[in-house]
Write a protein that holds these residues in place. Sequence first.
Motif, mmCIF file in Angstrom:
data_model
loop_
_atom_site.group_PDB
_atom_site.id
_atom_site.type_symbol
_atom_site.label_atom_id
_atom_site.label_comp_id
_atom_site.label_asym_id
_atom_site.label_seq_id
_atom_site.Cartn_x
_atom_site.Cartn_y
_atom_site.Cartn_z
ATOM 1 N N GLY A 90 0.838 -1.193 0.000
ATOM 2 C CA GLY A 90 0.000 0.000 0.000
ATOM 3 C C GLY A 90 0.867 1.235 0.000
ATOM 4 N N ALA A 91 0.283 2.370 0.333
ATOM 5 C CA ALA A 91 1.046 3.617 0.369
ATOM 6 C C ALA A 91 0.443 4.559 1.403
ATOM 7 C CB ALA A 91 1.058 4.296 -0.995
ATOM 8 N N LEU A 92 1.345 5.261 2.074
ATOM 9 C CA LEU A 92 0.962 6.340 2.975
ATOM 10 C C LEU A 92 0.968 7.621 2.159
ATOM 11 C CD1 LEU A 92 0.428 7.602 5.767
ATOM 12 C CD2 LEU A 92 2.914 7.602 6.129
ATOM 13 N N ARG A 93 -0.195 8.250 2.028
ATOM 14 C CA ARG A 93 -0.309 9.479 1.244
ATOM 15 C C ARG A 93 0.110 10.657 2.112
ATOM 16 N NH1 ARG A 93 -5.749 9.908 0.760
ATOM 17 N NH2 ARG A 93 -5.475 11.805 -0.410
ATOM 18 N N LEU A 94 1.053 11.456 1.603
ATOM 19 C CA LEU A 94 1.547 12.618 2.345
ATOM 20 C C LEU A 94 1.547 13.862 1.478
ATOM 21 C CD1 LEU A 94 4.694 11.135 4.140
ATOM 22 C CD2 LEU A 94 2.454 11.573 5.136
ATOM 23 N N ARG A 95 1.232 14.986 2.091
ATOM 24 C CA ARG A 95 1.386 16.304 1.478
ATOM 25 C C ARG A 95 2.573 16.944 2.178
ATOM 26 N NH1 ARG A 95 0.042 18.528 -3.045
ATOM 27 N NH2 ARG A 95 -1.983 17.579 -2.872
ATOM 28 N N GLN A 96 3.540 17.387 1.401
ATOM 29 C CA GLN A 96 4.762 17.972 1.961
ATOM 30 C C GLN A 96 4.854 19.444 1.603
ATOM 31 O OE1 GLN A 96 8.481 15.707 1.529
ATOM 32 N NE2 GLN A 96 9.322 17.522 0.522
ATOM 33 N N ARG A 97 5.178 20.265 2.606
ATOM 34 C CA ARG A 97 5.455 21.674 2.370
ATOM 35 C C ARG A 97 6.935 21.893 2.636
ATOM 36 N NH1 ARG A 97 2.501 25.423 6.030
ATOM 37 N NH2 ARG A 97 4.433 25.489 7.185
ATOM 38 N N ASP A 98 7.632 22.354 1.617
ATOM 39 C CA ASP A 98 9.063 22.590 1.717
ATOM 40 C C ASP A 98 9.342 23.950 2.343
ATOM 41 O OD1 ASP A 98 9.746 20.119 0.629
ATOM 42 O OD2 ASP A 98 9.672 20.871 -1.423
ATOM 43 N N PRO A 99 10.586 24.169 2.778
ATOM 44 C CA PRO A 99 10.926 25.455 3.414
ATOM 45 C C PRO A 99 10.602 26.684 2.554
ATOM 46 C CG PRO A 99 12.687 23.873 3.761
ATOM 47 C CD PRO A 99 11.715 23.237 2.809
ATOM 48 N N ASP A 100 10.624 26.523 1.223
ATOM 49 C CA ASP A 100 10.312 27.648 0.340
ATOM 50 C C ASP A 100 8.806 27.888 0.186
ATOM 51 O OD1 ASP A 100 9.427 25.631 -1.349
ATOM 52 O OD2 ASP A 100 10.912 26.014 -2.911
ATOM 53 N N GLY A 101 7.991 27.053 0.862
ATOM 54 C CA GLY A 101 6.544 27.208 0.814
ATOM 55 C C GLY A 101 5.854 26.364 -0.234
ATOM 56 N N ARG A 105 2.881 16.456 -3.342
ATOM 57 C CA ARG A 105 2.503 15.157 -2.809
ATOM 58 C C ARG A 105 3.771 14.320 -2.775
ATOM 59 N NH1 ARG A 105 -2.523 11.428 -4.806
ATOM 60 N NH2 ARG A 105 -1.869 9.542 -3.714
ATOM 61 N N ASN A 106 4.028 13.666 -1.652
ATOM 62 C CA ASN A 106 5.263 12.892 -1.501
ATOM 63 C C ASN A 106 4.947 11.613 -0.732
ATOM 64 O OD1 ASN A 106 7.884 12.070 -1.537
ATOM 65 N ND2 ASN A 106 8.694 13.773 -0.373
ATOM 66 N N ASP A 107 4.235 10.696 -1.406
ATOM 67 C CA ASP A 107 3.792 9.456 -0.780
ATOM 68 C C ASP A 107 4.952 8.548 -0.417
ATOM 69 O OD1 ASP A 107 1.299 10.477 -1.294
ATOM 70 O OD2 ASP A 107 0.828 9.075 -2.909
ATOM 71 N N ARG A 108 4.697 7.660 0.552
ATOM 72 C CA ARG A 108 5.656 6.631 0.959
ATOM 73 C C ARG A 108 5.022 5.286 0.620
ATOM 74 N NH1 ARG A 108 7.430 11.573 2.025
ATOM 75 N NH2 ARG A 108 8.823 11.788 3.780
ATOM 76 N N PHE A 109 5.610 4.574 -0.307
ATOM 77 C CA PHE A 109 5.096 3.276 -0.716
ATOM 78 C C PHE A 109 5.643 2.210 0.228
ATOM 79 C CE2 PHE A 109 4.542 6.015 -4.248
ATOM 80 C CZ PHE A 109 3.314 5.639 -4.762
ATOM 81 N N ILE A 110 4.772 1.282 0.605
ATOM 82 C CA ILE A 110 5.117 0.268 1.598
ATOM 83 C C ILE A 110 5.163 -1.101 0.896
ATOM 84 C CG2 ILE A 110 4.524 -0.713 3.843
ATOM 85 C CD1 ILE A 110 5.022 2.384 3.877
ATOM 86 N N PHE A 111 6.277 -1.795 1.113
ATOM 87 C CA PHE A 111 6.531 -3.071 0.445
ATOM 88 C C PHE A 111 6.920 -4.134 1.463
ATOM 89 C CE2 PHE A 111 7.700 0.298 -2.507
ATOM 90 C CZ PHE A 111 7.113 -0.098 -3.698
ATOM 91 N N CYS A 112 6.911 -5.389 1.024
ATOM 92 C CA CYS A 112 7.544 -6.479 1.756
ATOM 93 C C CYS A 112 8.250 -7.352 0.718
ATOM 94 C CB CYS A 112 6.539 -7.278 2.585
ATOM 95 S SG CYS A 112 5.362 -8.251 1.643
ATOM 96 N N PRO A 113 9.357 -8.009 1.122
ATOM 97 C CA PRO A 113 10.054 -8.874 0.165
ATOM 98 C C PRO A 113 9.119 -9.962 -0.332
ATOM 99 C CG PRO A 113 11.372 -8.556 2.143
ATOM 100 C CD PRO A 113 10.000 -8.001 2.425
ATOM 101 N N ARG A 114 9.362 -10.415 -1.557
ATOM 102 C CA ARG A 114 8.506 -11.485 -2.055
ATOM 103 C C ARG A 114 8.596 -12.672 -1.104
ATOM 104 N NH1 ARG A 114 11.670 -14.356 -7.057
ATOM 105 N NH2 ARG A 114 13.602 -14.626 -5.914
ATOM 106 N N LYS A 115 7.514 -13.377 -0.963
ATOM 107 C CA LYS A 115 7.389 -14.434 0.039
ATOM 108 C C LYS A 115 8.475 -15.506 -0.103
ATOM 109 C CE LYS A 115 4.863 -15.480 3.558
ATOM 110 N NZ LYS A 115 5.043 -14.723 4.772
ATOM 111 N N GLU A 116 8.897 -15.817 -1.324
ATOM 112 C CA GLU A 116 9.915 -16.838 -1.534
ATOM 113 C C GLU A 116 11.257 -16.432 -0.919
ATOM 114 O OE1 GLU A 116 8.117 -15.472 -4.059
ATOM 115 O OE2 GLU A 116 6.717 -17.125 -4.347
#
Length: 179
Positions: A90-101, A105-116
Amino acid sequence: MTNYSKLPTTSRKLFRVVVETPRGSAVKLAYEPKTGVFEYSRPLPVGNTYPYDWGFVPSTLGDDGDPLDGLVIHQAATAPGVVIKCDLLGALRLRQRDPDGSKVRNDRFIFCPRKEDAPDEPVAAADVPGELRREIEQFFLSSVLGTGKKIKVKGWQDAAEARTSLKKGMKSFKRKFAG
């Protein structure tokens, strides 16, 4: 010299994640494509360490101009430059505000190693459990302290929604670098 940022995104329906910062690190490392090395970026706030391997999905491009970010949930710690073939959780949806204003959108995608590759991993490739979601959110909220960036959690995407967002990042990469 390998250009990790231009590796194929997928391999047999699995996503590749290039580890920049291994689990347990108290500093953020970042891959620099021009030199092909992993450079010290900054320390995390006191007491923080990366809970899992952190890196990027190659051949993708996010709204911030960097490859899409990925967190690989597993019990081991690897090293910078290790490429892990993963299932998308899945992914954690994030809105990012940088120092310049500026806001991106800067999402973090969440993974796990393949089961094998990791048969004993506790996370199934179906979802990220609720308590783990809250812990991941708190890590990312605290990880930007002192950087001038501000992030706001905008919710979670399941694996299907996150896959659509990753495909958008792949198309953005092709548009910018094709030719």
